[in-house]
Design a protein around this motif. Structure first.
Motif, PDB file in Angstrom:
ATOM      1  N   ILE A  87     -12.520  60.483  41.417  1.00  0.00           N
ATOM      2  CA  ILE A  87     -12.667  59.668  40.203  1.00  0.00           C
ATOM      3  C   ILE A  87     -12.423  60.489  38.922  1.00  0.00           C
ATOM      4  CG2 ILE A  87     -15.200  59.945  40.103  1.00  0.00           C
ATOM      5  CD1 ILE A  87     -13.354  56.713  39.269  1.00  0.00           C
ATOM      6  N   ALA A  88     -12.746  61.782  38.977  1.00  0.00           N
ATOM      7  CA  ALA A  88     -12.484  62.609  37.784  1.00  0.00           C
ATOM      8  C   ALA A  88     -10.982  62.700  37.514  1.00  0.00           C
ATOM      9  CB  ALA A  88     -13.091  64.008  37.951  1.00  0.00           C
ATOM     10  N   ASP A  89     -10.189  62.638  38.574  1.00  0.00           N
ATOM     11  CA  ASP A  89      -8.733  62.648  38.373  1.00  0.00           C
ATOM     12  C   ASP A  89      -8.289  61.412  37.593  1.00  0.00           C
ATOM     13  OD1 ASP A  89      -8.707  64.922  39.889  1.00  0.00           O
ATOM     14  OD2 ASP A  89      -8.111  63.906  41.738  1.00  0.00           O
ATOM     15  N   LEU A  90      -8.898  60.271  37.942  1.00  0.00           N
ATOM     16  CA  LEU A  90      -8.544  59.043  37.218  1.00  0.00           C
ATOM     17  C   LEU A  90      -8.944  59.169  35.744  1.00  0.00           C
ATOM     18  CD1 LEU A  90      -7.477  56.119  37.181  1.00  0.00           C
ATOM     19  CD2 LEU A  90      -9.816  55.360  37.666  1.00  0.00           C
ATOM     20  N   VAL A  91     -10.108  59.744  35.503  1.00  0.00           N
ATOM     21  CA  VAL A  91     -10.542  59.932  34.105  1.00  0.00           C
ATOM     22  C   VAL A  91      -9.512  60.774  33.357  1.00  0.00           C
ATOM     23  CG1 VAL A  91     -12.303  60.987  32.623  1.00  0.00           C
ATOM     24  CG2 VAL A  91     -13.002  59.624  34.617  1.00  0.00           C
ATOM     25  N   LEU A 124     -14.347  62.339  30.193  1.00  0.00           N
ATOM     26  CA  LEU A 124     -15.349  61.270  30.068  1.00  0.00           C
ATOM     27  C   LEU A 124     -16.241  61.574  28.867  1.00  0.00           C
ATOM     28  CD1 LEU A 124     -16.348  58.733  31.731  1.00  0.00           C
ATOM     29  CD2 LEU A 124     -18.231  60.195  32.467  1.00  0.00           C
ATOM     30  N   ARG A 125     -16.528  60.528  28.073  1.00  0.00           N
ATOM     31  CA  ARG A 125     -17.337  60.745  26.880  1.00  0.00           C
ATOM     32  C   ARG A 125     -18.824  60.474  27.119  1.00  0.00           C
ATOM     33  NH1 ARG A 125     -14.619  59.662  21.910  1.00  0.00           N
ATOM     34  NH2 ARG A 125     -12.616  60.710  22.000  1.00  0.00           N
ATOM     35  N   ARG A 126     -19.090  59.378  27.861  1.00  0.00           N
ATOM     36  CA  ARG A 126     -20.491  58.938  27.940  1.00  0.00           C
ATOM     37  C   ARG A 126     -20.730  58.128  29.200  1.00  0.00           C
ATOM     38  NH1 ARG A 126     -20.289  53.865  25.152  1.00  0.00           N
ATOM     39  NH2 ARG A 126     -18.111  53.435  24.738  1.00  0.00           N
ATOM     40  N   VAL A 127     -21.997  57.978  29.543  1.00  0.00           N
ATOM     41  CA  VAL A 127     -22.341  57.202  30.741  1.00  0.00           C
ATOM     42  C   VAL A 127     -23.447  56.192  30.437  1.00  0.00           C
ATOM     43  CG1 VAL A 127     -21.746  58.707  32.695  1.00  0.00           C
ATOM     44  CG2 VAL A 127     -23.852  59.135  31.431  1.00  0.00           C
ATOM     45  N   ASN A 128     -23.370  55.056  31.104  1.00  0.00           N
ATOM     46  CA  ASN A 128     -24.487  54.125  31.165  1.00  0.00           C
ATOM     47  C   ASN A 128     -25.077  54.265  32.563  1.00  0.00           C
ATOM     48  OD1 ASN A 128     -23.518  53.313  28.747  1.00  0.00           O
ATOM     49  ND2 ASN A 128     -23.173  51.174  29.309  1.00  0.00           N
ATOM     50  N   ILE A 129     -26.375  54.470  32.635  1.00  0.00           N
ATOM     51  CA  ILE A 129     -27.003  54.682  33.935  1.00  0.00           C
ATOM     52  C   ILE A 129     -27.980  53.537  34.200  1.00  0.00           C
ATOM     53  CG2 ILE A 129     -28.466  56.243  35.283  1.00  0.00           C
ATOM     54  CD1 ILE A 129     -27.270  58.538  33.535  1.00  0.00           C
ATOM     55  N   SER A 130     -27.818  52.905  35.357  1.00  0.00           N
ATOM     56  CA  SER A 130     -28.683  51.777  35.692  1.00  0.00           C
ATOM     57  C   SER A 130     -29.973  52.307  36.291  1.00  0.00           C
ATOM     58  CB  SER A 130     -27.979  50.869  36.700  1.00  0.00           C
ATOM     59  OG  SER A 130     -26.750  50.458  36.161  1.00  0.00           O
ATOM     60  N   LEU A 131     -31.080  51.918  35.716  1.00  0.00           N
ATOM     61  CA  LEU A 131     -32.380  52.395  36.203  1.00  0.00           C
ATOM     62  C   LEU A 131     -33.410  51.311  35.873  1.00  0.00           C
ATOM     63  CD1 LEU A 131     -34.047  54.815  37.332  1.00  0.00           C
ATOM     64  CD2 LEU A 131     -34.391  55.532  34.971  1.00  0.00           C
ATOM     65  N   ASP A 132     -33.839  50.579  36.884  1.00  0.00           N
ATOM     66  CA  ASP A 132     -34.681  49.412  36.633  1.00  0.00           C
ATOM     67  C   ASP A 132     -36.168  49.718  36.694  1.00  0.00           C
ATOM     68  OD1 ASP A 132     -32.380  47.801  36.410  1.00  0.00           O
ATOM     69  OD2 ASP A 132     -32.260  47.621  38.591  1.00  0.00           O
ATOM     70  N   THR A 133     -36.521  50.936  37.056  1.00  0.00           N
ATOM     71  CA  THR A 133     -37.939  51.282  37.147  1.00  0.00           C
ATOM     72  C   THR A 133     -38.121  52.780  36.946  1.00  0.00           C
ATOM     73  OG1 THR A 133     -39.864  51.355  38.624  1.00  0.00           O
ATOM     74  CG2 THR A 133     -37.710  51.412  39.680  1.00  0.00           C
ATOM     75  N   LEU A 134     -39.286  53.149  36.455  1.00  0.00           N
ATOM     76  CA  LEU A 134     -39.621  54.571  36.312  1.00  0.00           C
ATOM     77  C   LEU A 134     -40.575  55.005  37.423  1.00  0.00           C
ATOM     78  CD1 LEU A 134     -40.105  54.504  32.419  1.00  0.00           C
ATOM     79  CD2 LEU A 134     -38.238  55.614  33.667  1.00  0.00           C
ATOM     80  N   GLN A 135     -40.754  54.150  38.419  1.00  0.00           N
ATOM     81  CA  GLN A 135     -41.684  54.454  39.515  1.00  0.00           C
ATOM     82  C   GLN A 135     -40.890  54.722  40.802  1.00  0.00           C
ATOM     83  OE1 GLN A 135     -44.550  51.231  39.753  1.00  0.00           O
ATOM     84  NE2 GLN A 135     -44.807  51.215  37.522  1.00  0.00           N
TER      85      GLN A 135
END
Ligand code: SAM
Length: 345
Positions: A87-91, A124-135
């Protein structure tokens, strides 16, 4: 002649409702290394055969033509984009496209520890990270296969690699994680991340299938309720000055906090569609003017049928012409989940 001087931007992509489209979300795979209860059933998913998924060269061809028409930003998503090999190659390839100013990625973060650095190096400049809980225990329950610690390491790796800002996507679900709204909001005092609360979009039959093997029942929580809960406990939210733009989120800040709090309200706010600047490319090569409608133009067939840049341009314009004014979820529109994972939420 240098690549830069060859680049002549054409008129911007404007849809029938006068929205300027500058942002392409590219789903690079329909596969995922998690099985979040609101997204995929644990077993029995029929993924697209690999030969039906666009190659990197095909994605590049579409991005290149799109950029010549006015696309400026690309977000890679999935499925889980980090499970696709190279995937880094695609970036790096997209980073070399004249006109593209910003490349970002939406990920569950599990594979970021080993990949943040090469991705950043590739552009790559930035990421959105999915995280629905801190537990941690709850994280495993919601994602079925995931370990919370891996995501935390992923976030640290993204920071160390200089990916910024870091946005944390939280889909709020009644009785599943709505008791963590305040914990997430409080986290912005210490963490300079953007916590974005997302309204659960209703993909009813499909979500019922997804959760039938768990004891979880998904429940919608409107943005207004989340906001009120935060303000009642932590005081008035101030509009954030650092995050104003065309994205789907509305941003605020708690006084003195390092991070921002965003609300993404696909169900309850017209703003979500009125300011939409996006089109989507599915993993199997369909251009969709909107995540939540079934309209699409088959760009893969154009490419594999020997179509040139002009044919691709026409395909992109055709998708643009059919972009709806809004998703009409509340009028009973129910997009298919099967399609959703090809498109990338
Ligand atoms: N695998 C990557 C990830 O986890 O971020 C990218 C794909 S995922 C489908 C993209 C985003 O869509 C995630 O933030 C996820 O929480 C969100 N999402 C999935 N199903 C949703 C739903 N029914 N309502 C709202 N958001 C949803």
């Amino acid at each position: 002649m240098s690549v830069e001087s060859e680049f002549i931007p054409l008129t911007p992509l404007v849809d029938p409702f006068q929205r300027v489209i500058s942002y392409l979300r590219v789903s690079v795979t329909d596969r995922c290394n998690l099985r979040c209860v609101y997204c995929m059933p644990e077993q029995g998913i029929k993924f697209e055969p690999r030969e039906e998924i666009l190659t990197y060269e095909e994605i590049l061809a579409i991005v290149r033509v799109g950029a010549s028409m006015g696309l400026r930003k690309v977000r890679l998503t999935g499925g889980e984009p980090l499970v696709r090999y190279g995937i880094a190659d695609l970036v790096a390839m997209i980073n070399g496209v004249p006109g593209i100013e910003d490349i970002s990625l939406t990920t569950n973060g599990i594979a970021l520890p080993g990949m943040a650095e090469p991705l950043a190096r590739a552009g790559l400049r930035r990421v959105n990270i999915s995280l629905d809980t801190l537990q941690p225990e709850r994280f495993h329950r919601i994602t079925r296969w995931g370990q919370y610690e891996d995501v935390m390491e992923g976030i640290a790796a993204a920071r160390a690699a200089g990916l910024s800002p870091i946005k944390i996507n939280v889909v709020v679900m009644r009785l599943i994680n709505d008791d963590e709204v305040l914990d997430f909001a409080r986290s912005t005092y210490e963490q300079d991340w953007d916590v974005r609360f997302i309204e659960l979009m209703p993909f009813l039959e499909e979500q019922e299938t997804c959760i039938k093997d768990t004891s979880l029942v998904l429940g919608f929580v409107p943005t207004e309720e989340i906001k009120q809960q935060i303000e009642k406990e932590l005081g008035a939210l101030e509009p954030s000055e650092t995050r104003v733009g065309h994205g789907p989120a509305r941003y605020f800040k708690l006084p003195g906090a390092k991070g921002n709090i965003g609300f993404i309200s696909p169900v309850t706010e017209k703003h979500f569609c009125e300011t939409c600047n996006r089109m989507r490319l599915t993993a199997d090569g369909k251009m969709r003017p909107c995540l939540l409608t079934d309209r699409e133009v088959d760009l893969k067939s154009i490419l594999r049928g020997g179509g040139d840049d002009g044919a691709l341009r026409e395909g992109i314009l055709e998708a643009l012409r059919t972009k709806p004014d809004a998703h009409h979820l509340t009028d009973g529109n129910r997009p298919r989940w099967r399609k959703m994972i090809q498109i990338g939420g």
